[in-house]
Design a protein around this motif. Structure first.
Motif, mmCIF file in Angstrom:
data_model
loop_
_atom_site.group_PDB
_atom_site.id
_atom_site.type_symbol
_atom_site.label_atom_id
_atom_site.label_comp_id
_atom_site.label_asym_id
_atom_site.label_seq_id
_atom_site.Cartn_x
_atom_site.Cartn_y
_atom_site.Cartn_z
ATOM 1 N N SER A 24 0.834 -1.214 0.000
ATOM 2 C CA SER A 24 0.000 0.000 0.000
ATOM 3 C C SER A 24 0.865 1.259 0.000
ATOM 4 C CB SER A 24 -0.918 -0.002 1.227
ATOM 5 O OG SER A 24 -1.759 -1.132 1.242
ATOM 6 N N ILE A 25 1.957 1.228 0.763
ATOM 7 C CA ILE A 25 2.867 2.385 0.795
ATOM 8 C C ILE A 25 3.486 2.605 -0.579
ATOM 9 C CG2 ILE A 25 5.044 3.228 1.753
ATOM 10 C CD1 ILE A 25 4.284 1.889 4.396
ATOM 11 N N ILE A 63 3.620 10.063 0.072
ATOM 12 C CA ILE A 63 4.257 9.796 1.362
ATOM 13 C C ILE A 63 5.694 10.283 1.316
ATOM 14 C CG2 ILE A 63 4.952 7.980 2.976
ATOM 15 C CD1 ILE A 63 2.590 6.331 1.964
ATOM 16 N N ASN A 64 6.048 11.194 2.222
ATOM 17 C CA ASN A 64 7.398 11.768 2.233
ATOM 18 C C ASN A 64 8.422 10.785 2.788
ATOM 19 O OD1 ASN A 64 6.496 14.239 1.188
ATOM 20 N ND2 ASN A 64 5.970 15.004 3.230
ATOM 21 N N SER A 65 8.076 10.122 3.886
ATOM 22 C CA SER A 65 9.006 9.186 4.515
ATOM 23 C C SER A 65 8.314 7.843 4.706
ATOM 24 C CB SER A 65 9.479 9.727 5.875
ATOM 25 O OG SER A 65 10.214 8.732 6.585
ATOM 26 N N GLY A 87 9.556 5.057 5.781
ATOM 27 C CA GLY A 87 9.930 4.450 7.057
ATOM 28 C C GLY A 87 9.160 5.045 8.217
ATOM 29 N N GLY A 88 9.069 6.388 8.250
ATOM 30 C CA GLY A 88 8.339 7.050 9.328
ATOM 31 C C GLY A 88 6.856 6.699 9.289
ATOM 32 N N TYR A 89 6.308 6.631 8.076
ATOM 33 C CA TYR A 89 4.892 6.298 7.930
ATOM 34 C C TYR A 89 4.625 4.875 8.421
ATOM 35 C CZ TYR A 89 0.294 5.947 5.671
ATOM 36 O OH TYR A 89 -1.044 5.785 5.420
ATOM 37 N N LEU A 90 5.525 3.925 8.084
ATOM 38 C CA LEU A 90 5.354 2.547 8.520
ATOM 39 C C LEU A 90 5.435 2.449 10.041
ATOM 40 C CD1 LEU A 90 5.021 -0.438 7.822
ATOM 41 C CD2 LEU A 90 7.515 -0.614 7.671
ATOM 42 N N ARG A 91 6.374 3.175 10.663
ATOM 43 C CA ARG A 91 6.486 3.147 12.126
ATOM 44 C C ARG A 91 5.214 3.694 12.778
ATOM 45 N NH1 ARG A 91 11.340 1.842 14.280
ATOM 46 N NH2 ARG A 91 13.175 1.910 12.915
#
Length: 393
Positions: free
Chosen positions: A345-346, A353-355, A357-361
């Protein structure tokens, strides 16, 4: 040995040259078989064999001229009725139609023509009255291919049973979704139930009058996804109501108790109890429909299983700069399948989505608290990928 084939209005049949070669090499196995059992198998497998229904009537008539029930490898396997005799036993079929369906049986490799020098069908007998030479239609193929016909019939039966199970599963799922939507609307549950009902109506309208198994499978996956999302919405709402009720109960309890014993009276949170909220999973087909971009990262540009999706998600994780620790944490909290679906999905929403990794966290932390559902994310992507919803009045 694989032989050539050609496409006809009745299906695929062996090419003529290959058919002649096959018939020349054909010899019946040292066995016998019930001619009517073979006939029933041929009838069952007629679509795979490319044989029209009327040709089966002609085959039935031909078999009636073979005097025994068992076809034997050491017996006389040639029958030689005239066209008039054959037409009479085939329920008065017209001559031109009879010839056309005899040709269809020959082309399908079910019978073999054994022509006499003058093209007539007859038999020569010896002095003892036994048939010495016969010219007509050879039934050797039926005996030689008896096992093949039986396997084809079993395949058809299995496909029919699987089709019936898909229809039953879709009917049950439709009934469940309809009941859930109706109950939620009648009880005033929170949620965009008009949109959800529109999605249900859209899925039902896609069911053809005579659906294939592929049609049923695709619509069933969509319907199962919708059911899971509805259950997830209702479950989260129920948890919220229980939490609010517990908060009110314990707040009143604390107010009426000794202030020094507050910590003894407070309920432990799910995190303190070590209970991990369960994240609902969705069918692989629905994930791929919502997130088609990840398919190109599968082995050979294909994804056919959850293992393939998880392998592709690792490639995408590295490409998007998501740290191994962030992805490992997502797998532990969400489960490896759901974490791979989130990664897909990401990727699908990469431009927004800019980051990664940050979004997943952030999603992992929300999932840990029971505040994240994969369903709305997939639903939004399905709509973004062209799923039109009918308007409701």
């Amino acid at each position: 040995m694989q032989i050539g084939s050609v496409t006809t209005p009745f299906g695929r049949r062996p090419a003529k040259l290959a058919l002649v070669r096959q018939q020349m090499d054909m010899s019946p196995p040292a066995r016998s078989a019930d001619k009517w059992k073979i006939f029933r198998d041929v009838c069952e497998a007629r679509d795979l064999l490319g044989v029209p229904d009327r040709a089966l009537t002609v085959l039935n008539a031909l078999l009636s001229f073979y005097p025994e029930t068992e076809l034997r490898h050491d017996g006389q396997l040639i029958v030689f009725p005239s066209n008039n005799q054959l037409a009479a036993r085939a329920h008065g079929i017209a001559g031109a139609t009879l010839r056309r369906h005899l040709a269809a049986l020959v082309e399908a490799g079910i019978i073999i023509r054994q022509d006499s020098p003058n093209g007539k069908r007859y038999a020569r007998k010896d002095r003892a009255g036994d048939i010495e030479t016969a010219f007509g239609f050879d039934l050797t193929s039926l005996l030689a291919r008896a096992d093949e016909f039986a396997l084809l019939a079993q395949q058809i039966a299995a496909d029919r049973a699987a089709h019936r199970r898909l229809k039953e599963a879709l009917t049950i799922c439709r009934r469940d979704v309809r009941k859930l939507i109706t109950a939620a609307m009648e009880e005033g549950a929170d949620g965009d139930w008009a949109t959800i009902e529109a999605m249900y109506i859209d899925q039902v309208s896609r069911i053809p009058r005579s659906p294939t198994s592929e049609n049923l499978k695709e619509i069933l996956e969509d319907m199962q996804m919708l059911r899971l999302e509805i259950l997830n919405i209702l479950e989260m709402q129920l948890k919220s109501e229980k939490t609010d009720a517990n908060d009110d109960h314990f707040e009143r309890h604390i107010q009426n108790s000794n202030p020094d014993s507050i910590h003894d009276l407070e309920p432990r949170s799910e995190k303190e109890q070590g209970v991990k909220p369960e994240l609902k999973s969705f069918p692989l087909g629905m994930v791929l429909k919502a997130c088609p971009e990840i398919i190109m990262y599968g082995k050979g540009g294909e994804i056919g299983s959850w293992r393939d999706l998880m392998a592709a998600a690792v490639v995408v994780r590295s490409m998007l700069g998501v740290s191994p620790s962030a992805y490992q944490q997502a797998c532990e909290v969400m489960g490896p399948e759901n974490a791979a679906a989130v990664m897909a999905s990401i990727l699908e929403r990469g431009g927004h989505i800019n980051s990664a990794g940050g979004y997943l966290r952030s999603l992992t932390e929300r999932a840990r608290k029971g505040e994240f559902s994969l369903g709305p994310m997939l639903m939004a992507l399905l709509r973004a990928n062209g799923m039109e919803l009918p308007r409701t009045g």
